[in-house]
Design a protein around this motif. Sequence first.
Motif, short mmCIF file in Angstrom:
data_model
loop_
_atom_site.label_atom_id
_atom_site.label_comp_id
_atom_site.label_asym_id
_atom_site.label_seq_id
_atom_site.Cartn_x
_atom_site.Cartn_y
_atom_site.Cartn_z
N SER A 65 0.85 -1.19 0.00
CA SER A 65 0.00 0.00 0.00
C SER A 65 0.88 1.24 0.00
O SER A 65 1.60 1.50 0.97
CB SER A 65 -0.92 0.01 1.22
N GLY A 66 0.82 2.00 -1.10
CA GLY A 66 1.56 3.25 -1.16
C GLY A 66 1.03 4.27 -0.19
O GLY A 66 1.78 5.09 0.34
N VAL A 67 -0.28 4.24 0.06
CA VAL A 67 -0.90 5.18 0.99
C VAL A 67 -0.43 4.90 2.42
O VAL A 67 -0.09 5.82 3.17
CB VAL A 67 -2.44 5.12 0.88
N LEU A 68 -0.39 3.62 2.80
CA LEU A 68 0.04 3.25 4.15
C LEU A 68 1.55 3.11 4.27
O LEU A 68 2.08 3.10 5.38
CB LEU A 68 -0.63 1.94 4.58
N GLY A 69 2.23 2.92 3.12
CA GLY A 69 3.67 2.76 3.13
C GLY A 69 4.13 1.42 3.67
O GLY A 69 5.22 1.31 4.22
N ARG A 70 3.29 0.39 3.51
CA ARG A 70 3.66 -0.93 4.02
C ARG A 70 2.88 -2.02 3.29
O ARG A 70 1.93 -1.75 2.58
CB ARG A 70 3.40 -1.03 5.52
N GLU A 71 3.31 -3.25 3.53
CA GLU A 71 2.61 -4.39 2.96
C GLU A 71 1.34 -4.68 3.75
O GLU A 71 1.31 -4.54 4.98
CB GLU A 71 3.53 -5.62 3.01
N VAL A 72 0.28 -5.05 3.02
CA VAL A 72 -1.01 -5.33 3.63
C VAL A 72 -1.49 -6.68 3.12
O VAL A 72 -1.31 -7.00 1.94
CB VAL A 72 -2.06 -4.25 3.27
N THR A 73 -2.07 -7.47 3.99
CA THR A 73 -2.68 -8.75 3.61
C THR A 73 -4.10 -8.78 4.15
O THR A 73 -4.31 -8.57 5.35
CB THR A 73 -1.87 -9.94 4.17
N LYS A 74 -5.05 -9.06 3.27
CA LYS A 74 -6.46 -9.14 3.64
C LYS A 74 -7.12 -10.25 2.83
O LYS A 74 -6.64 -10.61 1.75
CB LYS A 74 -7.20 -7.83 3.36
N PRO A 75 -8.25 -10.79 3.30
CA PRO A 75 -8.96 -11.81 2.51
C PRO A 75 -9.38 -11.25 1.14
O PRO A 75 -9.86 -10.10 1.05
CB PRO A 75 -10.18 -12.13 3.37
N LYS A 76 -9.20 -12.05 0.08
CA LYS A 76 -9.56 -11.61 -1.27
C LYS A 76 -11.01 -11.18 -1.36
O LYS A 76 -11.32 -10.15 -1.97
CB LYS A 76 -9.31 -12.74 -2.28
N ALA A 77 -11.90 -11.94 -0.77
CA ALA A 77 -13.33 -11.60 -0.84
C ALA A 77 -13.60 -10.23 -0.21
O ALA A 77 -14.41 -9.45 -0.72
CB ALA A 77 -14.17 -12.67 -0.16
N LEU A 78 -12.92 -9.91 0.86
CA LEU A 78 -13.08 -8.61 1.50
C LEU A 78 -12.58 -7.50 0.57
O LEU A 78 -13.22 -6.44 0.44
CB LEU A 78 -12.31 -8.56 2.82
N CYS A 79 -11.48 -7.74 -0.11
CA CYS A 79 -10.93 -6.74 -1.03
C CYS A 79 -11.85 -6.50 -2.22
O CYS A 79 -12.04 -5.35 -2.64
CB CYS A 79 -9.54 -7.18 -1.51
N VAL A 80 -12.45 -7.56 -2.75
CA VAL A 80 -13.39 -7.41 -3.86
C VAL A 80 -14.63 -6.66 -3.38
O VAL A 80 -15.14 -5.77 -4.08
CB VAL A 80 -13.75 -8.77 -4.48
N THR A 81 -15.10 -6.98 -2.19
CA THR A 81 -16.23 -6.25 -1.62
C THR A 81 -15.88 -4.77 -1.47
O THR A 81 -16.71 -3.89 -1.72
CB THR A 81 -16.65 -6.86 -0.27
N GLN A 82 -14.65 -4.48 -1.06
CA GLN A 82 -14.18 -3.10 -0.93
C GLN A 82 -14.26 -2.36 -2.26
O GLN A 82 -14.67 -1.21 -2.31
CB GLN A 82 -12.74 -3.07 -0.39
N LEU A 83 -13.89 -3.02 -3.36
CA LEU A 83 -13.97 -2.40 -4.69
C LEU A 83 -15.38 -1.87 -4.93
O LEU A 83 -15.56 -0.69 -5.27
CB LEU A 83 -13.59 -3.41 -5.78
N PHE A 84 -16.37 -2.72 -4.73
CA PHE A 84 -17.74 -2.33 -5.03
C PHE A 84 -18.31 -1.36 -3.99
O PHE A 84 -19.08 -0.45 -4.33
CB PHE A 84 -18.63 -3.56 -5.20
N ASN A 85 -17.94 -1.52 -2.74
CA ASN A 85 -18.39 -0.60 -1.70
C ASN A 85 -17.84 0.80 -1.95
O ASN A 85 -18.55 1.80 -1.81
CB ASN A 85 -17.97 -1.12 -0.32
#
Length: 171
Positions: free
Chosen positions: A116-136
């Motif tokens: 994450s360039g915004v956070l300046g670090r590596e981030v790991t999250k569940p794929k389904a949560l990330c896809v939900t984030q896209l649409f949200n």
Amino acid sequence: MIDRDYVLTMARYNAWQNAGMKKAMESLTEAALRKDRGAFFGSILATANHLLWGDRLWMSRFDGREGPSVGPDQHTELTPTLATWGTERFRTDGRILTWAEKLRSIDLTGDLTWHSGVLGREVTKPKALCVTQLFNHQTHHRGQIHAMLTAAGAMTQDTDLFLMPETGPWL
């Protein structure tokens, strides 16, 4: 959490809503699109650019293709005009829809790791949560744009998911 059918429905909804939003934006002058309306990103066009930027960023994480052409410090200036935004929005909606059509539910399992360039670090999250984030994220910012368009006197379309046409015009 989610499956392929959810993703495909939301990809179609996204394209449908963006097409309607573009039509409403086209009814305004360039000055009206750039006017600071007190929203988080200021103007209608700046917010639309932020949304397009975010969609491209998330899609680069999902499909491994290119991300936004500018960094996070220029996200609201991704495209210089409504015409350019409309072309790039159309391309990005096609990319999201094509990705969703090829997706299998199993592709939504496991974790996604990115820097994450915004956070300046590596981030790991569940794929389904990330896809939900896209649409949200899309729905959130389109809501802001819808409010600004309405306040500016533009005619907007319905936003209710159950009113989405069964077939086209997704793109």
